[in-house]
Design an enzyme around this catalytic site. Structure first.
Site, mmCIF file in Angstrom:
data_model
loop_
_atom_site.group_PDB
_atom_site.id
_atom_site.type_symbol
_atom_site.label_atom_id
_atom_site.label_comp_id
_atom_site.label_asym_id
_atom_site.label_seq_id
_atom_site.Cartn_x
_atom_site.Cartn_y
_atom_site.Cartn_z
ATOM 1 N N GLU A 168 45.792 39.016 39.138
ATOM 2 C CA GLU A 168 46.142 37.485 39.080
ATOM 3 C C GLU A 168 47.911 37.319 39.216
ATOM 4 O OE1 GLU A 168 42.675 35.655 36.314
ATOM 5 O OE2 GLU A 168 45.089 35.695 35.246
ATOM 6 N N GLU A 366 36.537 38.402 36.777
ATOM 7 C CA GLU A 366 36.551 37.726 35.496
ATOM 8 C C GLU A 366 35.856 36.395 35.458
ATOM 9 O OE1 GLU A 366 40.496 37.267 33.608
ATOM 10 O OE2 GLU A 366 41.092 39.295 34.338
#
Length: 462
Positions: A168, A366
């Site tokens: 991320e 995720e």
């Protein structure tokens, strides 16, 4: 027996975590301070319950027991990260021998238990000695990260065959340089753009170093791809959603999959005088950063509408100059996290990748649901988290549909394995398949963990 939602036999079933959120013993065994250690020392009140990064799930001590639990939950893959501050405490130079021993033990034990290690190199955890040089604003830090990555490949690449450069990468940009929820708490669009750009140069350096070693594995990046849905089909709403997509998704997705930035984004930043410093050789380096494998993190959609008020031209530029958020009526919510639950988003991401990016090899790295005060749901010593089972099941249904339509998605990882420390939220919301008792460090499998183990064992569900 044929299941309604059957997945390929080689599908990756697992979960994800990170070094800074699980290892514990933060300034022991040779590890230096990260930005999180420093910030917590400076402003503990910014962290929920004044709980800082030293109070994690002590994976450093419990790794053998935890890997046995991975096996019990029928994981065939597990993603975690290597701490730069632990492996190379000075940021550059000497390697910490204790860290090498620790990571070797973890990797070897995972392989012995039939769990493939997916290893990420950076999970928001900048060594403070590197941040003091300017962090990602400084090209020397980009070079230092490239050296760290190369060291990891040399030490562990004989056994680790799935590597990721960043998790991320947009989050440190947003948190550290736009919205004040990560250190160094800067609010400055131009500096944010520079951090984002240098991060992708660092990514490309690591990819280049990995490919030079020809270790027979693959390397990728993990992006939180949050679909930007316009409020309506009005051209102004569509334009606003497109700009949000350019800034928060395609600013990382296009370099990772195409080796270049979207021209539309470049022109927008040029018009606003916000382009980072691009140097000779950068474009060629970025082209070398096209990934073998894309990790996708998905939690919630982004709902966008056009602005209904003028921007003050004297105010510093922010992304919200170009769009506003929109709350969709009737949306399903996770009230604990304040996030919308929109399961179809996972399908929309995979469809976009298939139709517009050549259907890359990818996996869901995720997806998860954080819930506050889960002890409310204790039944006979076990957390009965049916809400988490429903959450995963409904997302998997849409993932299954994407596979039926030809998506290149290879697996599904849940965030997270064991309840972990989560940045400024600390332990406010729990995400794990396994409950952690903070006082005793006892681990107890939740109902969702048992359900997931069955799904992984049968490669599907009805």
């Amino acid at each position: 027996m044929t299941m309604k939602y059957a997945f390929p036999k080689e599908f990756w079933w697992g979960s994800a975590s990170s070094a800074p959120q699980t290892e514990g013993e933060n300034l022991s065994f040779g590890k230096s301070a990260t930005t999180w250690d420093h910030w917590f020392e400076q402003e503990p009140n910014r962290f929920h319950g004044n709980v800082g990064p030293q109070q994690t799930s002590t994976f450093y001590q419990h790794w053998r027991e935890d890997i046995a639990l991975l096996k019990q939950l029928n994981h065939n893959t597990f993603r975690t990260s290597i701490s730069w501050a632990r492996l190379i405490p000075a940021g550059r130079g000497e390697v910490n021998a204790e860290a090498v021993t620790f990571y070797n033990q973890v990797i070897d034990e995972m392989l012995a238990q039939g769990v493939q290690p997916f290893i990420n190199l950076f999970h928001f955890d900048m060594p403070m000695v590197m941040q003091e040089l300017g962090g990602w604003e400084n090209r020397d830090v980009v070079q230092a990260y490239g050296e760290f990555a190369a060291t990891c490949f040399d030490l562990f690449g004989d056994r680790v065959k799935h590597w990721f450069t960043f998790n991320e990468p947009v989050v440190p940009v947003e948190g550290g340089y736009l919205y004040d929820f990560h250190y160094p708490n800067v609010v400055d669009f131009k500096r944010a753009a520079t951090v984002a750009y240098h991060t992708m140069l660092a990514h490309a350096l690591a990819v280049k170093a990995y490919r030079e070693r020809q270790q027979g594995g693959e390397i990728g990046i993990i992006l939180n791809l949050t679909p930007s849905y316009p409020r309506s089909q009005h051209p102004a709403d569509i334009k606003a959603a497109n700009i949000a997509d350019l800034m928060f998704n395609r600013s990382f997705l296009d370099p990772a999959l195409r080796g270049e930035y979207p021209q539309e984004l470049v022109e927008l930043l040029r018009e606003q005088g916000q382009l980072p410093d691009c140097r000779p050789g950068d474009a060629e380096l970025l082209q070398q950063g096209v990934v073998d494998l894309l990790g996708i993190n998905y939690y919630q959609p982004r709902r966008i509408q056009c602005r209904d008020s003028l921007v003050n031209p004297e105010s510093p530029m922010m992304p919200e100059w170009f769009f506003s958020s929109y709350e969709m009526p009737g949306r399903k919510m996770n009230p604990h996290r304040g996030w919308e639950i929109y399961e179809k988003g996972i399908y929309d991401i995979l469809t976009n990748l298939r139709e517009n990016y050549g259907n890359p090899r990818c996996f869901i790295s995720e997806n998860g649901m954080g819930v506050e005060n889960e002890l409310r749901f204790d039944q006979g010593g076990q957390i009965n988290d049916e809400y988490r089972i429903d959450f995963v099941r409904e997302h998997l249904k849409w993932l299954h549909r994407a596979l039926q339509e030809g998506s290149g998605c290879l697996g599904y990882h849940m965030w997270t394995f064991i309840d972990c420390w989560s940045w400024m939220n600390a332990y406010k919301n729990r995400y794990g398949f396994v409950q952690l008792d903070l006082a005793t460090q006892k681990r107890t499998v939740k109902k969702s963990g048992e359900w997931f183990a069955r799904v992984a064992s049968h490669h599907g569900f009805d």
